[in-house]
Design a protein around this motif. Structure first.
Motif, mmCIF file in Angstrom:
data_model
loop_
_atom_site.group_PDB
_atom_site.id
_atom_site.type_symbol
_atom_site.label_atom_id
_atom_site.label_comp_id
_atom_site.label_asym_id
_atom_site.label_seq_id
_atom_site.Cartn_x
_atom_site.Cartn_y
_atom_site.Cartn_z
ATOM 1 N N ALA A 73 174.216 87.831 62.577
ATOM 2 C CA ALA A 73 172.912 87.168 63.141
ATOM 3 C C ALA A 73 171.963 87.336 61.736
ATOM 4 O O ALA A 73 171.191 86.417 61.558
ATOM 5 C CB ALA A 73 172.220 88.014 64.232
ATOM 6 N N HIS A 74 171.874 88.417 61.098
ATOM 7 C CA HIS A 74 171.164 88.201 59.902
ATOM 8 C C HIS A 74 171.301 87.036 58.862
ATOM 9 O O HIS A 74 170.529 86.498 58.594
ATOM 10 C CB HIS A 74 171.245 89.579 58.893
ATOM 11 C CG HIS A 74 171.077 90.752 59.729
ATOM 12 N ND1 HIS A 74 169.663 90.873 60.613
ATOM 13 C CD2 HIS A 74 171.697 92.160 60.026
ATOM 14 C CE1 HIS A 74 169.904 92.282 61.033
ATOM 15 N NE2 HIS A 74 170.906 92.733 60.711
ATOM 16 N N GLN A 75 172.627 87.057 58.557
ATOM 17 C CA GLN A 75 172.890 85.719 57.550
ATOM 18 C C GLN A 75 172.548 84.368 58.419
ATOM 19 O O GLN A 75 171.984 83.630 57.504
ATOM 20 C CB GLN A 75 174.574 85.585 57.498
ATOM 21 C CG GLN A 75 174.964 87.018 56.750
ATOM 22 C CD GLN A 75 176.202 87.046 56.354
ATOM 23 O OE1 GLN A 75 177.013 85.789 56.445
ATOM 24 N NE2 GLN A 75 176.930 88.059 55.814
ATOM 25 N N ARG A 132 170.037 84.085 60.234
ATOM 26 C CA ARG A 132 168.619 83.715 60.053
ATOM 27 C C ARG A 132 168.138 83.493 58.812
ATOM 28 O O ARG A 132 167.331 82.757 58.592
ATOM 29 C CB ARG A 132 167.991 85.228 60.429
ATOM 30 C CG ARG A 132 166.547 85.494 60.463
ATOM 31 C CD ARG A 132 165.941 84.853 61.817
ATOM 32 N NE ARG A 132 164.525 84.749 61.641
ATOM 33 C CZ ARG A 132 163.426 85.357 61.391
ATOM 34 N NH1 ARG A 132 163.682 86.761 61.165
ATOM 35 N NH2 ARG A 132 162.301 85.029 61.073
ATOM 36 N N LEU A 133 168.965 83.978 57.773
ATOM 37 C CA LEU A 133 168.441 83.993 56.615
ATOM 38 C C LEU A 133 168.819 82.546 56.203
ATOM 39 O O LEU A 133 167.956 81.541 55.631
ATOM 40 C CB LEU A 133 169.228 84.768 55.442
ATOM 41 C CG LEU A 133 168.958 86.238 55.519
ATOM 42 C CD1 LEU A 133 169.910 87.125 54.695
ATOM 43 C CD2 LEU A 133 167.567 86.355 54.994
ATOM 44 N N LYS A 181 168.679 79.642 58.170
ATOM 45 C CA LYS A 181 167.876 79.128 58.871
ATOM 46 C C LYS A 181 166.343 78.981 57.911
ATOM 47 O O LYS A 181 165.728 77.905 57.898
ATOM 48 C CB LYS A 181 167.583 79.319 60.342
ATOM 49 C CG LYS A 181 168.734 78.674 61.305
ATOM 50 C CD LYS A 181 168.849 79.318 62.295
ATOM 51 C CE LYS A 181 169.992 78.721 63.095
ATOM 52 N NZ LYS A 181 170.216 79.445 64.516
ATOM 53 N N LEU A 182 165.985 80.328 57.294
ATOM 54 C CA LEU A 182 164.890 80.323 56.662
ATOM 55 C C LEU A 182 164.989 79.535 55.317
ATOM 56 O O LEU A 182 164.131 78.763 55.004
ATOM 57 C CB LEU A 182 164.688 81.768 56.218
ATOM 58 C CG LEU A 182 164.049 82.644 57.315
ATOM 59 C CD1 LEU A 182 164.081 84.132 56.972
ATOM 60 C CD2 LEU A 182 162.620 82.395 57.836
ATOM 61 N N GLN A 210 160.170 88.142 55.920
ATOM 62 C CA GLN A 210 160.049 87.040 57.014
ATOM 63 C C GLN A 210 161.314 87.800 57.826
ATOM 64 O O GLN A 210 161.359 87.378 59.233
ATOM 65 C CB GLN A 210 160.562 86.021 56.711
ATOM 66 C CG GLN A 210 159.550 85.248 55.720
ATOM 67 C CD GLN A 210 159.973 83.778 55.491
ATOM 68 O OE1 GLN A 210 160.124 82.871 56.198
ATOM 69 N NE2 GLN A 210 160.325 83.584 54.082
ATOM 70 N N VAL A 211 161.983 88.913 57.657
ATOM 71 C CA VAL A 211 163.191 89.322 58.472
ATOM 72 C C VAL A 211 163.216 90.683 58.773
ATOM 73 O O VAL A 211 164.030 90.955 59.703
ATOM 74 C CB VAL A 211 164.453 88.813 57.829
ATOM 75 C CG1 VAL A 211 164.741 87.557 57.368
ATOM 76 C CG2 VAL A 211 164.576 89.842 56.498
ATOM 77 N N ASP A 225 172.117 73.899 63.099
ATOM 78 C CA ASP A 225 171.606 75.153 64.013
ATOM 79 C C ASP A 225 173.236 75.490 64.361
ATOM 80 O O ASP A 225 173.438 76.723 64.560
ATOM 81 C CB ASP A 225 171.156 74.303 65.365
ATOM 82 C CG ASP A 225 169.452 74.431 65.189
ATOM 83 O OD1 ASP A 225 169.226 75.147 64.167
ATOM 84 O OD2 ASP A 225 168.663 74.145 65.854
ATOM 85 N N SER A 245 174.920 79.038 62.836
ATOM 86 C CA SER A 245 175.177 80.507 63.568
ATOM 87 C C SER A 245 176.272 81.142 63.553
ATOM 88 O O SER A 245 177.288 80.413 63.193
ATOM 89 C CB SER A 245 174.978 79.643 65.161
ATOM 90 O OG SER A 245 173.748 79.142 65.313
#
Lengths: 396, 396
Positions: free
Chosen positions: B11-13, B15-16, B18-19, B34-35, B390, B394
Motif C-alpha cells: 500500500a505504501h508504494q 500511495r507513493l 499516486k502522489l 505527505q505519507v 488507479d 494498486s
DNA sequence: TCAACTTTCTCCACTCACAGGACAAAGAGC
DNA sequence: GCTCTTTGTCCTGTGAGTGGAGAAAGTTGA
C-alpha cells in the motif's frame, strides 16, 4: 458496575469486538476463521481484550470432534441506551453489547417543545428503565433526531420541524447528563442502520430505507456505510417535487412529496373526506375520537373503506414515483419501507412497487426487492445502539 | 521500451505512485511530508520503486536552504491509452503516467455498428497515435462506453443505445488486442473521474457529474470514489420521469427526461421549429446543412434566435427539476454539467441553477456550486487514463 | 479400555516492518 | 571559513506477526 472506559487498541481488536457483537459468543478458533490472523496473534489480541474487561470468558463450547473450545463474549454487563426522537413520540431502549433490546419505552412527545423539555423527558425515561434493574448506568448512548445533523459534532442543523433545536449541542449536553459517550444522527439513518443490523438489510451493501412518518426521509447506505452528504442533509426527499405546480407545502414550495403523502398529509386528507361525507367509516371515527390520524385511515382501509384505500393508493403512487427516480439514480440492491405509515401495509407497498417496477429501468429493478421494514418501531433504537457501538468499538 | 510489468508491492508504494502521478516529480523529503512514514522507511520503498523501473531519478531540485534534494518521478516512458466511446463519436488519447494528454484524436462513429467494427476503428486510431512516435506501446488502457457496465468483468450489460454490445467481453478482447491491462467503465463515470483528476472537482469528496449528450447520465462520486450501484446502472437518470404522462420515450415509458432534453431531443425539436417556420435562423441552417443538431441550436442561440434560446431554457428547466431532486437526495458538494450540450453554455446553466436553487432545500443548496465541466471532450479520456492508472497503481 | 485421530490452545523462535537517532553530504548565509 | 539548515543514509532496537512444535482435551472405533 463501573462503566466501560476501555477502547480497542487497534484495528484487530475493533474487528473482534464487532464480530462478537454481531455473532454472539465465539471461540478463538471460530474467530480465527473470520479474521485472517494467525492463531497465536489472535490469542494475544483476545487476551488483551479480556484484560480490558470488554470481553469475558464464557465457558466451554460443545466439542466438534476434539478438544472443547473456550468461548469468549462481550461483557454481558455493558449497556447501551438507544433513543429515537420522532416528531410526535419518542422511543427509548436499553440494549446489551450485542444490541439485544432488554427494555423499551415509548411515549408521546412534541419535539417542538425544544431540546430542554425533550431531554428532560428522555432522561426520566432512561431513569425509569434503569430503575427496573436493567442497567446501573450506560456505557454509551445513540440519539436519533428528526432532522439533519452535523454528524461529527452531533448538532442538528436547520431542522424544519424542530424549531429551537438549530445548533443545540445535543451530543455534548447529553454526554454530560448521562456521563457516557454519545453519538447523534438523523432518525432515518438510524432506522437504516437498525434494519441493516438486525432486520431485512443484513446482507445488502447498497440500499435505501424510506421512512414515512410525520415527514418523509430516506436513509442511504453505500458499501455498508450510511451516507450523510456534504452538509448532513442527504436523504431529505420529503421536499422533492412530486407534482409540478401542485399543492402548497409548509416549506414554501409547491408540489412537494410531503404535501401529498405523509402522516400529516394523510390526517388532513382524512379529515377533509370525513367532513365532506366521502367516507362513513372516517366520519364515524372522527365523531368518536374528535380527530383523525394515519392510524384511523389504516383502520378504515382494513375495514374496507374505499375512500381510505384510494387515499393510500394515490399516496403510494406519489411516493412510488419519487422512489422510482431514486432507484434509477442510485441502483440499490434493496428498498426498505418503514416508519409510522407501514401500518397501511400491503396496499401501500403494492402501489409503490407498481410505480417503481413500471418506471425504473429493467436493469435497476430486475432483482430489486421492495419490502417493509422488519423491526418496526425498534429499528430506530437498535440503530441508535449500533451507532454508538460502532463508535466505541473503533480504535480511539 | 519494454512495457510496464511491475506493480506496487504494498500500500505504501501504491500511495507513493499516486502522489507522483498527481503531484509530478517530488523529492523523498516532499513525499515524506505527505505519507506519514519515517524517512528511512520511505527511502526503502522509493528505492524499491526505482528498482522496478516504475519510478526514475529526475535530477536535483533547487536548494531550499540546505542540501539539494534528489527528485524522483514516474517513468516518463509509460503510456496509457484513454478511449471514450460515445453514441456518435469516439475520442482516443495517449497520456503519460502523470495523465497528461500527449495526443488526442476524435472521429465520428456510430456505436450501433457493434463492438467489432468500433474496436477496429479504435485500434486504428491508437495505431495512428503510436505512429506519430508518442508511444511504442501501451502500459494500460481505459475504455468508456455509453451504457451500463458490469465493472469487475468489464462487460456492458443491457445497454439501450448499444444493441449488439450486451455481454461483449470488452475488457478481455481489448486486453488481448492491445497486449496490456484494460479497464472498462461507463463514459459518464469516466467524465466524473476526469473532472476529479484535473478539472473542477479536484477538491470535492462527494459530487455529481451530469453529462448531457446524445443521452443523459450522471456520475456519482462518494468519498472520492465512483459509485456504480448494485448492477452498474447507477446514475442512469435519462429515464427518470420529468413530466407525468408526458411525451413518449424510446424506452417505452412516457415523460422521460431524455425525451425532453438531450442531443437527440434537441435536434428533433429544432427540426420541427425550422419546418414550422418558428425560427428563421434554424430554417437557414437546415437549408444549408440538410440537417440540424444541438450544435446548430447552440449557434442559433448565440446569434440571438429567440426560439432556440427558449428551447434551451425549457430543456434546462426540465433537467434542473430532476437535478433539484437529486440534490435534495444526495446533498452533493458540487454539481458538474458536461457533455456535448455544454456548448449551450450560460443559458443552460442559468436555467438549471434557477430550478435547483428554487426547489432544493436551503441546507443542501446553501453552498452548492453548479458549474460547467472544465475539461470538455478531454474529460472522458483523462478519466479513462485515470481509471487504468488507479488499477495499475494498486497492489496486485 | 486403549490406541489413533481431531480440534483447540499455548509457547517459542524467527522474520519483517518500522521508528528514530546518529551521522554524512551538500548547500545557504554571514 | 564558520555556523546553520536541509537532505539523505546507515544502523540498531522494538514490536507485530507467522508458523511450527507440542500439550491439553476431546471423539471414535477396535
Amino acid at each position: 458496575m463501573r462503566r466501560m472506559t476501555a477502547r480497542p487498541a487497534n484495528a484487530h481488536q475493533a474487528r473482534l469486538l464487532k464480530l462478537l457483537r454481531d455473532g454472539g459468543p465465539n471461540s478463538r478458533a471460530q474467530l480465527g476463521d473470520q479474521v485472517d490472523l494467525s492463531r497465536s496473534k489472535l490469542a494475544v489480541e483476545v487476551d488483551r481484550l479480556l484484560e480490558t474487561g470488554l470481553v469475558v470468558a464464557d465457558g466451554l463450547a460443545a466439542s466438534r470432534g476434539g478438544r472443547r473450545s473456550h468461548n469468549v463474549r462481550l461483557n454481558p454487563g455493558l449497556r447501551f441506551l438507544g433513543v429515537d426522537i420522532g416528531a410526535t413520540s419518542v422511543d427509548v431502549a436499553v440494549t446489551n453489547a450485542e444490541l439485544e433490546t432488554l427494555g423499551h419505552l415509548n411515549q408521546p412527545l412534541d419535539v417542538r417543545e425544544g431540546p430542554v423539555a425533550v431531554f428532560e423527558q428522555v432522561l426520566s425515561m432512561a431513569a425509569k428503565l434503569r430503575a427496573t434493574g436493567l442497567a446501573e448506568g450506560f456505557d454509551g448512548a445513540g440519539i436519533g433526531v428528526p432532522g439533519p445533523v452535523r454528524f461529527p459534532e452531533g448538532v442538528p442543523v436547520a431542522p424544519p420541524i424542530m424549531p429551537g433545536w438549530d445548533g443545540f449541542p445535543v451530543r455534548e449536553a447529553l454526554s454530560q447528563e448521562l456521563g457516557c459517550p454519545v453519538m447523534v444522527d438523523n432518525d432515518v439513518n438510524l432506522m437504516a442502520m437498525g434494519e441493516q443490523h438486525a432486520g431485512v438489510a443484513r446482507t445488502v451493501a447498497d440500499f435505501l430505507c424510506v421512512k414515512i412518518g410525520t415527514g418523509i426521509g430516506c436513509g442511504i447506505v453505500v458499501g455498508g456505510h450510511v451516507y450523510r452528504g456534504t452538509t448532513g442533509s442527504a436523504g431529505d426527499i420529503g421536499h422533492i417535487q412530486a407534482v409540478p405546480d401542485g399543492r402548497p407545502c409548509a416549506c414554501g414550495n409547491r408540489g412537494c412529496l410531503e404535501a401529498y403523502f405523509s402522516g400529516a398529509a394523510l390526517a388532513r386528507d382524512a379529515l377533509e373526506a370525513a367532513q365532506q361525507g366521502l367516507s362513513v367509516e372516517l366520519a364515524a371515527r372522527l365523531a368518536t375520537n374528535g380527530g383523525l390520524t394515519a392510524v384511523d385511515v389504516a383502520a378504515a382501509a382494513a375495514a374496507g373503506d374505499a375512500t381510505s384505500l384510494e387515499m393510500i393508493r394515490e399516496g403510494g403512487n406519489r411516493v412510488g414515483q419519487v422512489i422510482a427516480g431514486l432507484v434509477s439514480f442510485f441502483n440499490p440492491g434493496l428498498v426498505v419501507i418503514g416508519g409510522g405509515v407501514t401500518g397501511l401495509g400491503h396496499t401501500l407497498l403494492a402501489a409503490i412497487r407498481t410505480q417503481v417496477y413500471r418506471q425504473s429501468l429493467p436493469l435497476a429493478t430486475g432483482n430489486l426487492p421492495i419490502v417493509l421494514g422488519e423491526l418496526g418501531p425498534t429499528a430506530g433504537v437498535i440503530g441508535a445502539a449500533r451507532l454508538i457501538s460502532d463508535h466505541l468499538f473503533s480504535p480511539a
